[in-house]
Scaffold this active site. Structure first.
Site, PDB file in Angstrom:
ATOM      1  N   GLU A  75     -14.394   4.028   5.016  1.00  0.00           N
ATOM      2  CA  GLU A  75     -13.457   4.552   6.008  1.00  0.00           C
ATOM      3  C   GLU A  75     -14.113   4.685   7.380  1.00  0.00           C
ATOM      4  O   GLU A  75     -15.309   4.990   7.499  1.00  0.00           O
ATOM      5  CB  GLU A  75     -12.942   5.920   5.548  1.00  0.00           C
ATOM      6  CG  GLU A  75     -11.942   6.582   6.473  1.00  0.00           C
ATOM      7  CD  GLU A  75     -10.620   5.825   6.602  1.00  0.00           C
ATOM      8  OE1 GLU A  75     -10.653   4.659   7.059  1.00  0.00           O
ATOM      9  OE2 GLU A  75      -9.575   6.399   6.264  1.00  0.00           O
ATOM     10  N   TYR A  78       0.843  -1.191   0.000  1.00  0.00           N
ATOM     11  CA  TYR A  78       0.000   0.000   0.000  1.00  0.00           C
ATOM     12  C   TYR A  78       0.877   1.240   0.000  1.00  0.00           C
ATOM     13  O   TYR A  78       1.952   1.260   0.621  1.00  0.00           O
ATOM     14  CB  TYR A  78      -0.912   0.002   1.223  1.00  0.00           C
ATOM     15  CG  TYR A  78      -1.861   1.182   1.258  1.00  0.00           C
ATOM     16  CD1 TYR A  78      -2.863   1.322   0.305  1.00  0.00           C
ATOM     17  CD2 TYR A  78      -1.746   2.162   2.244  1.00  0.00           C
ATOM     18  CE1 TYR A  78      -3.728   2.397   0.329  1.00  0.00           C
ATOM     19  CE2 TYR A  78      -2.607   3.244   2.278  1.00  0.00           C
ATOM     20  CZ  TYR A  78      -3.601   3.362   1.318  1.00  0.00           C
ATOM     21  OH  TYR A  78      -4.448   4.437   1.344  1.00  0.00           O
ATOM     22  N   CYS A  97      -7.638  13.881   7.193  1.00  0.00           N
ATOM     23  CA  CYS A  97      -7.369  12.480   7.500  1.00  0.00           C
ATOM     24  C   CYS A  97      -8.685  11.773   7.799  1.00  0.00           C
ATOM     25  O   CYS A  97      -9.546  12.317   8.493  1.00  0.00           O
ATOM     26  CB  CYS A  97      -6.424  12.375   8.696  1.00  0.00           C
ATOM     27  SG  CYS A  97      -6.221  10.690   9.318  1.00  0.00           S
ATOM     28  N   ASP A 145      -6.251  10.358  -2.974  1.00  0.00           N
ATOM     29  CA  ASP A 145      -7.017  11.411  -2.309  1.00  0.00           C
ATOM     30  C   ASP A 145      -8.353  11.648  -3.024  1.00  0.00           C
ATOM     31  O   ASP A 145      -9.073  10.711  -3.308  1.00  0.00           O
ATOM     32  CB  ASP A 145      -6.182  12.691  -2.207  1.00  0.00           C
ATOM     33  CG  ASP A 145      -5.126  12.615  -1.116  1.00  0.00           C
ATOM     34  OD1 ASP A 145      -5.237  11.735  -0.248  1.00  0.00           O
ATOM     35  OD2 ASP A 145      -4.184  13.432  -1.126  1.00  0.00           O
ATOM     36  N   ASN A 177      -9.319  -0.474   6.718  1.00  0.00           N
ATOM     37  CA  ASN A 177      -8.151   0.338   7.041  1.00  0.00           C
ATOM     38  C   ASN A 177      -7.780   0.124   8.506  1.00  0.00           C
ATOM     39  O   ASN A 177      -8.450   0.620   9.408  1.00  0.00           O
ATOM     40  CB  ASN A 177      -8.456   1.816   6.779  1.00  0.00           C
ATOM     41  CG  ASN A 177      -7.276   2.717   7.088  1.00  0.00           C
ATOM     42  OD1 ASN A 177      -6.174   2.255   7.375  1.00  0.00           O
ATOM     43  ND2 ASN A 177      -7.502   4.019   7.026  1.00  0.00           N
ATOM     44  N   ASP A 233      -1.904  15.616   6.570  1.00  0.00           N
ATOM     45  CA  ASP A 233      -2.646  14.927   5.521  1.00  0.00           C
ATOM     46  C   ASP A 233      -3.931  15.688   5.214  1.00  0.00           C
ATOM     47  O   ASP A 233      -5.032  15.272   5.573  1.00  0.00           O
ATOM     48  CB  ASP A 233      -2.945  13.497   5.970  1.00  0.00           C
ATOM     49  CG  ASP A 233      -3.690  12.690   4.918  1.00  0.00           C
ATOM     50  OD1 ASP A 233      -3.576  13.030   3.732  1.00  0.00           O
ATOM     51  OD2 ASP A 233      -4.379  11.726   5.300  1.00  0.00           O
ATOM     52  N   GLU A 247     -11.549   9.266  -2.926  1.00  0.00           N
ATOM     53  CA  GLU A 247     -12.475   9.463  -1.820  1.00  0.00           C
ATOM     54  C   GLU A 247     -13.512  10.520  -2.132  1.00  0.00           C
ATOM     55  O   GLU A 247     -13.389  11.273  -3.102  1.00  0.00           O
ATOM     56  CB  GLU A 247     -11.711   9.804  -0.546  1.00  0.00           C
ATOM     57  CG  GLU A 247     -10.913  11.083  -0.619  1.00  0.00           C
ATOM     58  CD  GLU A 247      -9.821  11.126   0.445  1.00  0.00           C
ATOM     59  OE1 GLU A 247      -9.836  12.093   1.230  1.00  0.00           O
ATOM     60  OE2 GLU A 247      -8.975  10.222   0.488  1.00  0.00           O
ATOM     61  N   HIS A 306      -7.318   4.439  -5.041  1.00  0.00           N
ATOM     62  CA  HIS A 306      -8.633   4.739  -4.483  1.00  0.00           C
ATOM     63  C   HIS A 306      -8.861   6.239  -4.438  1.00  0.00           C
ATOM     64  O   HIS A 306      -7.936   7.036  -4.212  1.00  0.00           O
ATOM     65  CB  HIS A 306      -8.859   4.087  -3.115  1.00  0.00           C
ATOM     66  CG  HIS A 306      -7.939   4.489  -2.015  1.00  0.00           C
ATOM     67  ND1 HIS A 306      -8.035   5.693  -1.358  1.00  0.00           N
ATOM     68  CD2 HIS A 306      -6.916   3.831  -1.417  1.00  0.00           C
ATOM     69  CE1 HIS A 306      -7.124   5.759  -0.410  1.00  0.00           C
ATOM     70  NE2 HIS A 306      -6.415   4.638  -0.432  1.00  0.00           N
ATOM     71  N   ARG A 344     -13.453   5.188  -2.086  1.00  0.00           N
ATOM     72  CA  ARG A 344     -13.463   5.347  -0.629  1.00  0.00           C
ATOM     73  C   ARG A 344     -14.563   6.319  -0.246  1.00  0.00           C
ATOM     74  O   ARG A 344     -14.725   7.375  -0.868  1.00  0.00           O
ATOM     75  CB  ARG A 344     -12.109   5.873  -0.155  1.00  0.00           C
ATOM     76  CG  ARG A 344     -12.105   6.330   1.300  1.00  0.00           C
ATOM     77  CD  ARG A 344     -10.729   6.795   1.721  1.00  0.00           C
ATOM     78  NE  ARG A 344     -10.806   7.851   2.721  1.00  0.00           N
ATOM     79  CZ  ARG A 344      -9.748   8.389   3.334  1.00  0.00           C
ATOM     80  NH1 ARG A 344      -8.536   7.965   3.033  1.00  0.00           N
ATOM     81  NH2 ARG A 344      -9.907   9.358   4.221  1.00  0.00           N
ATOM     82  N   ASP A 354      -3.034   5.703  -2.707  1.00  0.00           N
ATOM     83  CA  ASP A 354      -4.024   6.675  -2.235  1.00  0.00           C
ATOM     84  C   ASP A 354      -3.992   7.884  -3.172  1.00  0.00           C
ATOM     85  O   ASP A 354      -3.013   8.625  -3.225  1.00  0.00           O
ATOM     86  CB  ASP A 354      -3.639   7.085  -0.807  1.00  0.00           C
ATOM     87  CG  ASP A 354      -4.589   8.083  -0.189  1.00  0.00           C
ATOM     88  OD1 ASP A 354      -5.523   8.542  -0.866  1.00  0.00           O
ATOM     89  OD2 ASP A 354      -4.383   8.411   0.997  1.00  0.00           O
TER      90      ASP A 354
END
Length: 309
Positions: free
Chosen positions: A196, A48, A126, A91, A218, A62, A118, A116, A161, A89
């Site tokens: 998430e 990952y 975060c 974002d 996660n 983040d 989101e 992924h 996500r 990731d």
């Protein structure tokens, strides 16, 4: 040497096969390229690449400050170091539909196996912190549809996500919203769902029952989710578990402790036995292969035996 022998397409096919295997796929987060072969050698199924880690390495929180170029380059650096598939990731896709499409192309070219996206608003937060906001279901679906439409390699995994669970104060309302959002993201074309901040195994099971595609858990420390075991996650139908920031936290904890020793005693002699040896480092970065590649140009001797410094 230099690059993994498996092609990006082969790794993407491996990610898809793993998700369909019925066996939980374990993806520790590589916080440097050098940790990727270590993850591989220790028998994990994939690697990952965490956005939180990339931001932390740059000394930033983040909150969506990393750029597409920075993320793609890190994805390339890590993906080249392992035969395993990599999941990165992405974002919020660095913008809306057109930005998402460009992000998919850049990350494809970087050699990652999956990404992924989101459903948070920009600037993001975060996933395990309070104060998040999510976009509408329509905008979230547009991001996924844009990513699916933009990909050139049909084996690239597009994962959606959703952070909507943590937006609602009530756990009942939050879970219901997460189920609805997961269904909408699946309908938009997502190959997998990343719910998430699920609080319990029962919440993961509810997401599992709501969608037909694979789901991700996660397992980040200090977050909203308990640190369930791999077996517990597998038992409720989770397909892939990530440990995104764990290796960075382990390493930074050790660095801080040993720096304190150096400041106090003026030497790291007492810490040497806890350090990775020079020989082990050379094994991970394949020093010997570089040495033998063209001995006529440049040659050097590689120390043997992982127990020697």
């Amino acid at each position: 040497m230099l690059y993994a022998s498996a092609t990006p397409n082969q790794k993407r096919a491996a990610l898809r096969a793993g998700l369909a295997s019925g066996t939980l796929q374990r993806y520790p987060g590589a916080f440097t390229p050098l940790t990727a072969p270590l993850i591989e050698q220790l028998g994990f199924e994939g690697v990952y690449i965490s956005g939180a880690v990339m931001a932390a390495e740059l000394g930033m929180p983040d909150i969506g400050l990393t750029t597409l170029s920075e993320v793609a380059e890190r994805g390339r650096q890590i993906s080249r170091m392992t035969e395993l598939p990599t999941l990165i990731d992405a974002d919020t896709g660095f913008g809306e539909a057109m930005n998402v499409a460009r992000a998919v192309h850049e990350l494809e070219d970087a050699g990652v196996s999956g990404l992924h996206l989101e459903d948070q608003v920009n600037p993001k937060r975060c996933g395990h912190l309070d104060g998040k906001e999510v976009v509408s279901a329509d905008v979230a679906a547009q991001r996924i549809a844009a990513a699916v439409s933009a990909r050139r390699d049909s084996d690239l995994v597009i994962m959606a996500r959703t952070d909507i669970r943590g937006v609602h104060g009530s756990s009942t309302e939050g879970l219901a919203a997460a189920v609805d959002r997961a269904k909408a993201l699946e309908a938009a074309g997502a190959d997998a769902i990343f719910p998430e901040a699920m609080a319990t195994l029962e919440e993961f099971a509810a997401i599992r029952a709501a969608v037909q595609v694979p789901i991700l858990a996660n397992m980040t420390e200090f977050g909203k989710s308990a640190l369930f075991t791999h077996q517990e996650l597998a038992d409720v139908g989770v397909n892939i578990a990530i440990h995104p920031v764990s290796l960075l936290r382990i390493a930074m904890g050790a660095i801080e402790r040993e720096l304190g020793l150096l400041a106090e005693s003026g030497t790291l002699d007492g810490a040497v036995e806890r350090m990775q040896t020079r020989a082990r480092l050379y094994e991970l970065n394949d020093y010997a292969a570089y040495s033998s590649f063209d001995e006529g140009v440049f040659n050097f001797e590689v120390p043997g035996g992982a127990t020697h410094a």
